[in-house]
Motif scaffolding. Sequence first.
Motif, PDB file in Angstrom:
ATOM      1  N   ARG A  77      12.048   4.316  -3.323  1.00 41.96           N
ATOM      2  CA  ARG A  77      10.613   4.039  -3.411  1.00 41.96           C
ATOM      3  C   ARG A  77      10.259   2.763  -2.687  1.00 41.96           C
ATOM      4  NH1 ARG A  77       8.613   2.088  -9.062  1.00 41.96           N
ATOM      5  NH2 ARG A  77       9.837   0.336  -8.226  1.00 41.96           N
ATOM      6  N   ASP A  78      11.082   1.717  -2.890  1.00 39.39           N
ATOM      7  CA  ASP A  78      10.797   0.435  -2.237  1.00 39.39           C
ATOM      8  C   ASP A  78      10.890   0.560  -0.729  1.00 39.39           C
ATOM      9  OD1 ASP A  78      10.481  -0.632  -4.745  1.00 39.39           O
ATOM     10  OD2 ASP A  78      12.540  -1.428  -4.854  1.00 39.39           O
ATOM     11  N   GLN A  81       7.779   2.336   0.481  1.00 37.60           N
ATOM     12  CA  GLN A  81       6.607   1.449   0.411  1.00 37.60           C
ATOM     13  C   GLN A  81       6.643   0.379   1.481  1.00 37.60           C
ATOM     14  OE1 GLN A  81       6.604  -0.017  -3.608  1.00 37.60           O
ATOM     15  NE2 GLN A  81       5.572   1.821  -4.438  1.00 37.60           N
ATOM     16  N   LEU A  85       4.642   3.357   3.970  1.00 35.03           N
ATOM     17  CA  LEU A  85       3.323   3.206   3.344  1.00 35.03           C
ATOM     18  C   LEU A  85       2.695   1.850   3.590  1.00 35.03           C
ATOM     19  CD1 LEU A  85       4.003   4.996  -0.067  1.00 35.03           C
ATOM     20  CD2 LEU A  85       3.101   5.951   2.052  1.00 35.03           C
ATOM     21  N   THR A  86       3.161   1.126   4.574  1.00 39.19           N
ATOM     22  CA  THR A  86       2.540  -0.157   4.897  1.00 39.19           C
ATOM     23  C   THR A  86       1.262   0.061   5.686  1.00 39.19           C
ATOM     24  OG1 THR A  86       3.853  -0.335   6.916  1.00 39.19           O
ATOM     25  CG2 THR A  86       4.777  -1.314   4.909  1.00 39.19           C
TER      26      THR A  86
END
Length: 520
Positions: A77-78, A81, A85-86
């Motif tokens: 997930r990290d 992200q 997803l930035t």
Amino acid sequence: MEVSTESNSWSDELASLVEDTGIIFPGDSMAVHAPELSVKPAAAAVEEEEAESLKDQIKGFAAAWGELAVELGRGFRDVVQQTILTEDSYIVKKTKEPLAEVSEKLRFLNEFLPEDRDPVHVWPVILFVSIIALAVLNVSSKHDIAISTVKKVRLHPPSAERILLPDNRHLAYHEIGVPADKARYSMIVPHGFLSSRFTTGTLGIKVSLLEQFGVRLISYDLPGFGESDPHPDRNLNSSALDLSHLANSVGVKGKFWVLGYSSGSLHAWAALKYIPNKVAGAVMLAPLVNPYDSSMTKEEMTKTWENWTRRRRLLFYLARRFPKFLGHFYHQTFLSGKHGQIQKWLSLSLGRKDKDLVEASAFEEIWHRDVEESVYQGNLKPFVEEARLQVSDWGFSLVDLQVQRKCPRKSIFPWLQFMYGPPECQLTGYLGPIHIWQGMDDMVVPPSMTDFVARILPTATMHRLPEEGHFSYFSLCDECHRNIFSTIFGSPQGPLSNVDNTLTEDKVEDASAQALSATI
């Protein structure tokens, strides 16, 4: 001296951290209540400790793997992200605005959620649960449909009456209506492709109607179908002879009528050609003719073929050119051991009325029983033979049935002909009545075939049925059957009595022949 409150020994402190085991350590007060202990052998105690330790190890191993999976998920997930997803990522730039618009339009749905629930967490859960529920319902519905529609073909015990033919074959037949000694009219019905002696059931003609008109209706299994023995070299001539032997064996008095429905009319046409003196008249319901007949005009042939599905055109072509390849299609359909819809099994295209009829449970039940009897022997050859007969050379043409006046050639010496009187002319072709009923919305045997018959056989009586299809008028229609019988037999007179010697098939035939000769 002040007494310290921390008077508990180290064993008391340890006991406070764990559940009371009932073990008394040295120096403890005897007032402490100890549960009743059961003495176990040393070996059993060792095994229990080993079992418990193995169980604990498995639990610990599973817990460790679970924690590791959670950590891996968080790490994934990290990574997503921080990379995908930035704000600067390509995916976010391309989808941010469309997703924002969709989110704004669907924001009103959040009003249906409780106030203490975060939509970001709730809606994915609802979506996931909905997908699972729909998948389960879809699988369940498909399973129910499969159970309700797919039926296996049942084999029934032998039940037919059979006659012995001159070539030692047996022919199975079925009769309904009035008995032989009281029959005012006898009618024999050859069945069509993928049918049997129970074809009269598919038509649904009621016994009460037959009794009103005094009709004895006899249907039979073609060679290799139902319970009839196969023929080593079947053709339309042998088919007509089988029909003639059947009439003699079951006690038909005088001439009889033939009823040909759909592809069953193939054998009715043969009876008019090869045994015309035994046939009082013919009733043809949506009769099939050879689609390759050379007497058809280009327009008649085009209108005939354009109404058929591609699969049916292919089957006709294979039947004419490569009949051995038909086995592949037949084993996939009606010889597969399962039932199917009539339009699928026979590659038919149906109109509105026909679709409504074939989907009715009454028709489906009769149709399934007829198919089960048709494939009773499980033999592929009779079906290939029947398909080949439909499109190959019949051995005759419908033009041969045309009523014509044939006179002997004139003599080269006119005075000799004058001395012996005028030449006697004879009528050739089939002289009896032919009645044809045709649905104008029929896409199985299209009206263009009947137009061809009307052109070739102008003496045949045509009954065109607007807005009717291939099954809608002829199957399971009491009023329709009554109209057909009234047309060919007149008013119902009931069975013959002991003193009733009125109209017979011979008298009807003689009257129709005289009327026909008067018009030619």
